[in-house]
Scaffold this motif. Structure first.
Motif: not given
Length: 93
Positions: A34-45, A52-59, A75-81
């Protein structure tokens, strides 16, 4: 053991902002970040590849957690979602 030995197994790169949280899938094949750029990345270990890069949070995304069967990701965000994602399709449910 050589003096240059490091306990670091792998370094995953792909963010230009802070990474706030990481979580392994229950089978340990994937890692979510989880990142400050409002995205979540899923990595192959095993390969370190970003799957994947998951986009949809506004915070900033502050926390991530896989479901026990690793098919869903919360995923939990600073935008209260909290968003629930389908890992295979990258869709927000």
């Amino acid at each position: 053991m050589r003096d240059e030995w490091s306990a670091c197994l792998q370094t995953l790169e792909g963010y230009s902002n802070l990474v706030q949280s990481v979580a392994f899938s229950y089978d340990s094949t994937q890692l979510a970040s989880a990142s400050d750029n409002n995205t979540v990345k899923i990595w192959d270990v095993s390969s370190g590849e970003c799957l994947q890069t998951l986009k949809g949070h506004s915070g900033s995304v502050r926390s991530v957690a896989f479901s026990h069967d690793s098919t869903r990701l919360a995923s939990a965000s600073f935008n209260n979602t909290v968003k629930i994602w389908d890992v295979s399709s990258s869709k927000c449910l």
